[in-house]
Design a protein around this motif. Structure first.
Motif, PDB file in Angstrom:
ATOM      1  N   ASP A 245      26.025  71.324  65.938  1.00  0.00           N
ATOM      2  CA  ASP A 245      24.824  71.424  66.777  1.00  0.00           C
ATOM      3  C   ASP A 245      25.202  71.661  68.237  1.00  0.00           C
ATOM      4  O   ASP A 245      24.540  72.429  68.956  1.00  0.00           O
ATOM      5  CB  ASP A 245      23.982  70.146  66.651  1.00  0.00           C
ATOM      6  N   ASN A 246      26.272  70.996  68.679  1.00  0.00           N
ATOM      7  CA  ASN A 246      26.724  71.176  70.062  1.00  0.00           C
ATOM      8  C   ASN A 246      27.224  72.604  70.298  1.00  0.00           C
ATOM      9  O   ASN A 246      26.909  73.222  71.327  1.00  0.00           O
ATOM     10  CB  ASN A 246      27.835  70.172  70.368  1.00  0.00           C
ATOM     11  N   PHE A 247      27.980  73.134  69.325  1.00  0.00           N
ATOM     12  CA  PHE A 247      28.459  74.514  69.432  1.00  0.00           C
ATOM     13  C   PHE A 247      27.298  75.509  69.449  1.00  0.00           C
ATOM     14  O   PHE A 247      27.301  76.479  70.212  1.00  0.00           O
ATOM     15  CB  PHE A 247      29.400  74.839  68.274  1.00  0.00           C
ATOM     16  N   ILE A 248      26.302  75.267  68.586  1.00  0.00           N
ATOM     17  CA  ILE A 248      25.139  76.160  68.509  1.00  0.00           C
ATOM     18  C   ILE A 248      24.399  76.178  69.845  1.00  0.00           C
ATOM     19  O   ILE A 248      23.963  77.237  70.319  1.00  0.00           O
ATOM     20  CB  ILE A 248      24.204  75.732  67.356  1.00  0.00           C
ATOM     21  N   ASN A 249      24.248  74.983  70.455  1.00  0.00           N
ATOM     22  CA  ASN A 249      23.534  74.902  71.732  1.00  0.00           C
ATOM     23  C   ASN A 249      24.274  75.646  72.845  1.00  0.00           C
ATOM     24  O   ASN A 249      23.653  76.161  73.781  1.00  0.00           O
ATOM     25  CB  ASN A 249      23.341  73.438  72.131  1.00  0.00           C
ATOM     26  N   PHE A 258      27.474  82.573  67.035  1.00  0.00           N
ATOM     27  CA  PHE A 258      26.201  81.851  66.886  1.00  0.00           C
ATOM     28  C   PHE A 258      25.656  82.032  65.472  1.00  0.00           C
ATOM     29  O   PHE A 258      25.246  81.062  64.810  1.00  0.00           O
ATOM     30  CB  PHE A 258      25.198  82.364  67.920  1.00  0.00           C
ATOM     31  N   ASN A 259      25.632  83.260  64.992  1.00  0.00           N
ATOM     32  CA  ASN A 259      25.106  83.546  63.659  1.00  0.00           C
ATOM     33  C   ASN A 259      25.933  82.867  62.573  1.00  0.00           C
ATOM     34  O   ASN A 259      25.392  82.378  61.574  1.00  0.00           O
ATOM     35  CB  ASN A 259      25.069  85.060  63.416  1.00  0.00           C
ATOM     36  N   MET A 260      27.267  82.838  62.765  1.00  0.00           N
ATOM     37  CA  MET A 260      28.125  82.180  61.780  1.00  0.00           C
ATOM     38  C   MET A 260      27.810  80.685  61.687  1.00  0.00           C
ATOM     39  O   MET A 260      27.692  80.123  60.596  1.00  0.00           O
ATOM     40  CB  MET A 260      29.594  82.374  62.170  1.00  0.00           C
ATOM     41  N   LEU A 261      27.633  80.057  62.853  1.00  0.00           N
ATOM     42  CA  LEU A 261      27.311  78.620  62.869  1.00  0.00           C
ATOM     43  C   LEU A 261      25.956  78.351  62.223  1.00  0.00           C
ATOM     44  O   LEU A 261      25.795  77.391  61.458  1.00  0.00           O
ATOM     45  CB  LEU A 261      27.308  78.107  64.307  1.00  0.00           C
ATOM     46  N   LYS A 262      24.969  79.200  62.523  1.00  0.00           N
ATOM     47  CA  LYS A 262      23.620  78.999  61.993  1.00  0.00           C
ATOM     48  C   LYS A 262      23.569  79.181  60.482  1.00  0.00           C
ATOM     49  O   LYS A 262      22.713  78.601  59.806  1.00  0.00           O
ATOM     50  CB  LYS A 262      22.644  79.980  62.655  1.00  0.00           C
ATOM     51  N   ASN A 263      24.486  79.993  59.937  1.00  0.00           N
ATOM     52  CA  ASN A 263      24.457  80.321  58.511  1.00  0.00           C
ATOM     53  C   ASN A 263      25.283  79.368  57.650  1.00  0.00           C
ATOM     54  O   ASN A 263      25.359  79.538  56.434  1.00  0.00           O
ATOM     55  CB  ASN A 263      24.949  81.757  58.291  1.00  0.00           C
TER      56      ASN A 263
END
Length: 324
Positions: A245-249, A258-263
Protein backbone atom coordinates in the motif's frame (compact mmCIF):
# COMPACT_ATOMS: atom_id res chain seq x y z
CA UNK A 1 -16.52 -19.70 2.34
CA UNK A 2 -13.91 -17.42 3.92
CA UNK A 3 -10.35 -18.75 3.91
CA UNK A 4 -8.89 -16.70 6.76
CA UNK A 5 -7.38 -17.84 10.03
CA UNK A 6 -9.62 -16.39 12.71
CA UNK A 7 -12.07 -17.62 15.35
CA UNK A 8 -13.85 -14.27 15.54
CA UNK A 9 -17.11 -13.85 13.63
CA UNK A 10 -16.65 -10.08 13.43
CA UNK A 11 -13.29 -10.57 11.66
CA UNK A 12 -14.78 -13.09 9.22
CA UNK A 13 -17.53 -10.64 8.35
CA UNK A 14 -15.10 -7.71 7.97
CA UNK A 15 -12.78 -9.80 5.79
CA UNK A 16 -15.65 -10.87 3.50
CA UNK A 17 -16.83 -7.27 3.16
CA UNK A 18 -13.27 -6.11 2.45
CA UNK A 19 -12.77 -8.74 -0.26
CA UNK A 20 -16.21 -8.58 -1.89
CA UNK A 21 -17.19 -4.94 -1.27
CA UNK A 22 -20.62 -6.08 -0.08
CA UNK A 23 -22.44 -7.37 3.00
CA UNK A 24 -23.44 -11.02 3.40
CA UNK A 25 -27.08 -12.01 3.00
CA UNK A 26 -28.15 -13.85 6.12
CA UNK A 27 -25.73 -11.96 8.39
CA UNK A 28 -27.02 -9.12 10.58
CA UNK A 29 -24.54 -6.86 12.38
CA UNK A 30 -25.43 -4.36 15.11
CA UNK A 31 -23.20 -2.28 17.37
CA UNK A 32 -23.77 -0.40 20.61
CA UNK A 33 -21.75 1.04 23.47
CA UNK A 34 -22.57 -0.27 26.94
CA UNK A 35 -20.84 1.46 29.88
CA UNK A 36 -17.76 2.25 27.82
CA UNK A 37 -17.52 -1.18 26.16
CA UNK A 38 -18.26 -1.54 22.44
CA UNK A 39 -20.62 -4.51 21.96
CA UNK A 40 -20.95 -5.86 18.40
CA UNK A 41 -23.51 -8.56 17.62
CA UNK A 42 -23.16 -10.73 14.51
CA UNK A 43 -26.20 -12.92 13.81
CA UNK A 44 -25.84 -15.64 11.18
CA UNK A 45 -29.42 -16.48 10.24
CA UNK A 46 -29.21 -18.95 7.33
CA UNK A 47 -27.00 -21.55 5.66
CA UNK A 48 -25.81 -19.14 2.94
CA UNK A 49 -24.52 -16.75 5.58
CA UNK A 50 -22.95 -19.62 7.52
CA UNK A 51 -21.17 -20.90 4.39
CA UNK A 52 -19.78 -17.48 3.47
CA UNK A 53 -18.71 -16.77 7.05
CA UNK A 54 -17.27 -20.24 7.59
CA UNK A 55 -19.13 -20.44 10.92
CA UNK A 56 -22.31 -22.17 12.16
CA UNK A 57 -25.68 -20.41 12.33
CA UNK A 58 -25.95 -18.56 15.63
CA UNK A 59 -25.32 -15.35 17.54
CA UNK A 60 -21.78 -14.07 18.06
CA UNK A 61 -21.34 -11.14 20.44
CA UNK A 62 -18.00 -9.34 20.62
CA UNK A 63 -16.92 -7.10 23.51
CA UNK A 64 -14.06 -4.74 22.69
CA UNK A 65 -12.14 -4.33 25.94
CA UNK A 66 -11.22 -0.68 26.68
CA UNK A 67 -7.53 0.25 26.63
CA UNK A 68 -5.61 -0.41 29.89
CA UNK A 69 -8.42 -2.54 31.35
CA UNK A 70 -5.90 -5.15 32.54
CA UNK A 71 -4.27 -2.50 34.76
CA UNK A 72 -7.45 -0.92 36.15
CA UNK A 73 -9.68 -2.79 38.61
CA UNK A 74 -12.63 -0.47 38.01
CA UNK A 75 -12.49 -1.00 34.25
CA UNK A 76 -12.21 -4.77 34.79
CA UNK A 77 -15.36 -4.74 36.95
CA UNK A 78 -17.18 -2.71 34.28
CA UNK A 79 -16.35 -5.20 31.52
CA UNK A 80 -17.34 -8.09 33.83
CA UNK A 81 -20.77 -6.52 34.37
CA UNK A 82 -21.32 -6.04 30.63
CA UNK A 83 -20.19 -9.62 30.03
CA UNK A 84 -22.47 -10.87 32.80
CA UNK A 85 -25.57 -9.14 31.42
CA UNK A 86 -24.76 -10.25 27.86
CA UNK A 87 -24.22 -13.86 28.93
CA UNK A 88 -27.38 -13.88 31.08
CA UNK A 89 -29.50 -12.66 28.16
CA UNK A 90 -27.97 -15.18 25.74
CA UNK A 91 -28.06 -18.15 28.11
CA UNK A 92 -31.48 -17.53 29.64
CA UNK A 93 -30.84 -19.82 32.63
CA UNK A 94 -33.61 -20.01 35.23
CA UNK A 95 -33.78 -20.83 38.93
CA UNK A 96 -33.54 -24.56 39.73
CA UNK A 97 -31.62 -25.15 36.49
CA UNK A 98 -28.04 -26.41 36.61
CA UNK A 99 -25.02 -25.00 34.78
CA UNK A 100 -21.73 -26.70 33.93
CA UNK A 101 -18.73 -24.41 33.33
CA UNK A 102 -15.89 -25.97 31.30
CA UNK A 103 -12.44 -24.43 31.08
CA UNK A 104 -10.91 -25.69 27.84
CA UNK A 105 -7.19 -25.56 27.18
CA UNK A 106 -3.81 -26.58 28.55
CA UNK A 107 -2.95 -24.99 31.93
CA UNK A 108 0.75 -25.73 31.26
CA UNK A 109 0.84 -23.37 28.24
CA UNK A 110 0.19 -19.74 29.20
CA UNK A 111 -1.66 -18.54 26.05
CA UNK A 112 -3.88 -21.64 26.26
CA UNK A 113 -4.49 -21.47 30.02
CA UNK A 114 -7.43 -19.04 29.92
CA UNK A 115 -10.13 -21.71 30.38
CA UNK A 116 -8.54 -23.45 33.39
CA UNK A 117 -7.78 -20.08 35.02
CA UNK A 118 -11.41 -18.98 34.63
CA UNK A 119 -12.62 -22.17 36.32
CA UNK A 120 -10.53 -21.27 39.41
CA UNK A 121 -12.70 -18.17 39.89
CA UNK A 122 -16.13 -19.77 39.34
CA UNK A 123 -18.61 -19.88 42.22
CA UNK A 124 -19.24 -23.64 42.40
CA UNK A 125 -22.50 -24.45 44.23
CA UNK A 126 -23.93 -27.75 42.90
CA UNK A 127 -22.67 -29.78 45.85
CA UNK A 128 -23.71 -27.31 48.55
CA UNK A 129 -27.45 -27.95 48.51
CA UNK A 130 -26.73 -31.56 49.45
CA UNK A 131 -23.90 -30.83 51.91
CA UNK A 132 -25.30 -27.73 53.69
CA UNK A 133 -28.87 -27.08 52.49
CA UNK A 134 -29.71 -24.84 55.46
CA UNK A 135 -27.02 -22.33 54.42
CA UNK A 136 -27.94 -22.15 50.72
CA UNK A 137 -30.87 -20.10 49.52
CA UNK A 138 -33.20 -21.64 46.90
CA UNK A 139 -32.36 -18.77 44.57
CA UNK A 140 -28.73 -19.95 44.28
CA UNK A 141 -28.29 -21.74 40.95
CA UNK A 142 -26.40 -25.06 41.09
CA UNK A 143 -23.11 -24.63 39.23
CA UNK A 144 -20.43 -27.25 38.55
CA UNK A 145 -17.05 -26.59 36.94
CA UNK A 146 -14.23 -28.58 35.38
CA UNK A 147 -10.99 -28.06 33.46
CA UNK A 148 -10.69 -31.37 31.57
CA UNK A 149 -7.25 -30.72 30.06
CA UNK A 150 -6.29 -31.46 26.47
CA UNK A 151 -5.96 -34.61 24.40
CA UNK A 152 -2.15 -34.46 24.41
CA UNK A 153 -2.08 -34.53 28.23
CA UNK A 154 -5.03 -36.79 29.08
CA UNK A 155 -5.21 -39.07 26.03
CA UNK A 156 -8.98 -38.49 26.08
CA UNK A 157 -10.94 -36.38 23.60
CA UNK A 158 -12.13 -33.29 25.48
CA UNK A 159 -15.57 -33.53 23.89
CA UNK A 160 -15.91 -37.11 25.16
CA UNK A 161 -15.18 -36.01 28.74
CA UNK A 162 -17.74 -33.20 28.57
CA UNK A 163 -20.36 -35.43 26.95
CA UNK A 164 -19.91 -38.05 29.68
CA UNK A 165 -20.33 -35.36 32.36
CA UNK A 166 -23.43 -33.97 30.70
CA UNK A 167 -24.99 -37.44 30.57
CA UNK A 168 -24.16 -37.97 34.27
CA UNK A 169 -25.12 -34.65 35.90
CA UNK A 170 -27.65 -33.49 33.27
CA UNK A 171 -27.03 -29.71 33.29
CA UNK A 172 -29.43 -27.35 31.53
CA UNK A 173 -26.57 -25.19 30.26
CA UNK A 174 -22.90 -25.70 29.41
CA UNK A 175 -20.57 -22.68 29.33
CA UNK A 176 -17.21 -23.32 27.64
CA UNK A 177 -14.23 -20.98 27.84
CA UNK A 178 -11.31 -21.27 25.42
CA UNK A 179 -8.39 -19.34 23.97
CA UNK A 180 -8.91 -18.30 20.33
CA UNK A 181 -6.84 -17.06 17.39
CA UNK A 182 -7.24 -13.71 15.67
CA UNK A 183 -6.18 -12.43 12.25
CA UNK A 184 -5.40 -8.97 13.64
CA UNK A 185 -2.68 -8.27 16.17
CA UNK A 186 -4.67 -5.38 17.65
CA UNK A 187 -7.46 -7.76 18.73
CA UNK A 188 -5.19 -10.15 20.65
CA UNK A 189 -6.13 -10.07 24.38
CA UNK A 190 -8.50 -7.16 23.70
CA UNK A 191 -11.66 -8.91 22.52
CA UNK A 192 -14.12 -11.28 24.19
CA UNK A 193 -16.47 -13.31 21.96
CA UNK A 194 -19.63 -14.91 23.34
CA UNK A 195 -21.58 -17.31 21.12
CA UNK A 196 -24.49 -19.74 21.31
CA UNK A 197 -23.10 -21.76 18.37
CA UNK A 198 -20.72 -23.91 20.42
CA UNK A 199 -17.00 -24.39 19.92
CA UNK A 200 -14.34 -26.68 18.44
CA UNK A 201 -11.44 -27.02 20.94
CA UNK A 202 -8.07 -26.22 19.39
CA UNK A 203 -9.57 -24.87 16.16
CA UNK A 204 -7.66 -21.62 16.49
CA UNK A 205 -4.30 -23.38 16.12
CA UNK A 206 -5.47 -25.99 13.62
CA UNK A 207 -6.16 -28.82 16.10
CA UNK A 208 -9.79 -29.46 15.24
CA UNK A 209 -11.45 -31.78 17.75
CA UNK A 210 -14.96 -32.99 18.46
CA UNK A 211 -17.38 -30.07 18.33
CA UNK A 212 -18.96 -29.02 21.61
CA UNK A 213 -22.42 -27.68 20.81
CA UNK A 214 -26.12 -28.29 21.39
CA UNK A 215 -26.20 -30.91 18.64
CA UNK A 216 -23.44 -33.07 20.17
CA UNK A 217 -24.33 -32.59 23.85
CA UNK A 218 -28.12 -32.27 23.74
CA UNK A 219 -28.12 -29.13 25.94
CA UNK A 220 -27.61 -25.43 25.26
CA UNK A 221 -23.94 -24.48 24.90
CA UNK A 222 -22.49 -20.99 25.27
CA UNK A 223 -18.88 -20.46 24.18
CA UNK A 224 -16.73 -17.64 25.56
CA UNK A 225 -13.34 -16.99 24.00
CA UNK A 226 -10.50 -14.50 23.83
CA UNK A 227 -7.94 -14.40 21.01
CA UNK A 228 -4.57 -14.89 22.72
CA UNK A 229 -2.51 -15.75 19.63
CA UNK A 230 -2.14 -14.72 16.01
CA UNK A 231 -0.57 -16.80 13.23
CA UNK A 232 2.92 -15.76 12.09
CA UNK A 233 1.76 -16.03 8.47
CA UNK A 234 -0.98 -13.49 9.22
CA UNK A 235 1.56 -11.01 10.61
CA UNK A 236 3.80 -11.50 7.56
CA UNK A 237 0.82 -11.10 5.22
CA UNK A 238 -0.39 -7.89 6.89
CA UNK A 239 3.15 -6.46 6.90
CA UNK A 240 3.55 -7.07 3.18
CA UNK A 241 0.12 -5.52 2.56
CA UNK A 242 1.24 -2.37 4.38
CA UNK A 243 4.44 -2.26 2.31
CA UNK A 244 2.49 -2.71 -0.94
CA UNK A 245 0.00 0.00 0.00
CA UNK A 246 2.88 2.36 0.80
CA UNK A 247 4.55 1.63 -2.55
CA UNK A 248 1.25 2.14 -4.40
CA UNK A 249 0.74 5.52 -2.70
CA UNK A 250 4.23 6.62 -3.75
CA UNK A 251 4.23 5.15 -7.28
CA UNK A 252 3.10 7.22 -10.24
CA UNK A 253 -0.37 6.16 -11.36
CA UNK A 254 -0.46 4.49 -14.76
CA UNK A 255 3.22 3.57 -14.78
CA UNK A 256 4.37 -0.06 -15.12
CA UNK A 257 5.47 -0.37 -11.47
CA UNK A 258 2.13 1.04 -10.25
CA UNK A 259 0.14 -1.34 -12.45
CA UNK A 260 2.23 -4.32 -11.31
CA UNK A 261 1.56 -3.51 -7.65
CA UNK A 262 -2.17 -2.99 -8.25
CA UNK A 263 -2.46 -6.34 -10.07
CA UNK A 264 -0.95 -8.46 -7.29
CA UNK A 265 -3.49 -11.06 -6.13
CA UNK A 266 -3.44 -10.64 -2.38
CA UNK A 267 -5.30 -13.88 -1.70
CA UNK A 268 -2.68 -15.86 -3.61
CA UNK A 269 0.03 -13.89 -1.80
CA UNK A 270 -1.29 -15.11 1.56
CA UNK A 271 -1.19 -18.73 0.43
CA UNK A 272 2.36 -18.23 -0.89
CA UNK A 273 3.52 -16.78 2.44
CA UNK A 274 2.20 -19.81 4.34
CA UNK A 275 3.85 -22.13 1.83
CA UNK A 276 7.22 -20.36 2.19
CA UNK A 277 7.10 -20.18 6.01
CA UNK A 278 5.95 -23.76 6.58
CA UNK A 279 9.35 -25.51 6.09
CA UNK A 280 11.12 -23.04 8.41
CA UNK A 281 8.74 -22.23 11.27
CA UNK A 282 5.85 -24.65 10.75
CA UNK A 283 2.38 -23.46 11.74
CA UNK A 284 3.82 -20.87 14.14
CA UNK A 285 1.54 -18.79 16.36
CA UNK A 286 2.66 -15.67 18.23
CA UNK A 287 1.53 -14.18 21.54
CA UNK A 288 2.45 -10.85 23.24
CA UNK A 289 5.22 -10.80 25.85
CA UNK A 290 2.81 -9.63 28.60
CA UNK A 291 0.62 -12.73 28.14
CA UNK A 292 0.98 -13.80 31.82
CA UNK A 293 -0.58 -10.56 33.06
CA UNK A 294 -3.26 -10.60 30.36
CA UNK A 295 -4.38 -14.18 31.10
CA UNK A 296 -4.58 -13.32 34.81
CA UNK A 297 -6.70 -10.21 34.17
CA UNK A 298 -8.90 -11.73 31.45
CA UNK A 299 -9.63 -14.81 33.55
CA UNK A 300 -10.85 -12.59 36.41
CA UNK A 301 -13.03 -10.55 34.05
CA UNK A 302 -14.61 -13.67 32.55
CA UNK A 303 -15.06 -15.62 35.80
CA UNK A 304 -16.71 -12.58 37.43
CA UNK A 305 -18.93 -12.14 34.38
CA UNK A 306 -20.00 -15.78 34.48
CA UNK A 307 -20.72 -15.57 38.22
CA UNK A 308 -22.85 -12.46 37.67
CA UNK A 309 -24.81 -14.22 34.89
CA UNK A 310 -25.32 -17.52 36.72
CA UNK A 311 -26.14 -16.01 40.12
CA UNK A 312 -28.39 -13.02 39.25
CA UNK A 313 -29.88 -12.98 42.77
CA UNK A 314 -26.49 -12.35 44.38
CA UNK A 315 -24.37 -9.22 44.45
CA UNK A 316 -20.74 -9.27 43.37
CA UNK A 317 -19.83 -8.60 47.01
CA UNK A 318 -21.69 -11.75 48.12
CA UNK A 319 -20.07 -13.81 45.38
CA UNK A 320 -16.60 -12.58 46.39
CA UNK A 321 -17.28 -13.47 50.04
CA UNK A 322 -18.16 -16.99 48.92
CA UNK A 323 -14.99 -17.32 46.83
CA UNK A 324 -12.77 -15.98 49.62
Amino acid sequence: MINVRTDLAIESRDFYKEQNKSDIDGVIVTEEEVEGTIVTTVEITNEDGADKMGKPIGTYITLDIPEYTAYDGELMDGVSKVLGVTLKNLAGIKENETALVVGLGNWQVTPDALGPKVVEGIMVTRHLKAVMPEAIDDSVIPVAAIAPGVLGVTGIETGEIIKSLVEKIKPDLVVCIDALASRKVERVNKTIQISDAGISPGAGVGNNRMKINEETLGVKVIAIGVPTVVHASTIANDTIDLVLDNFINQAEEGKEFFNMLKNIDRNEKGALIREVLEPFVGDLVVTPKEIDLMIESLSKIISNGINIALQPNMTMEDINKFLN
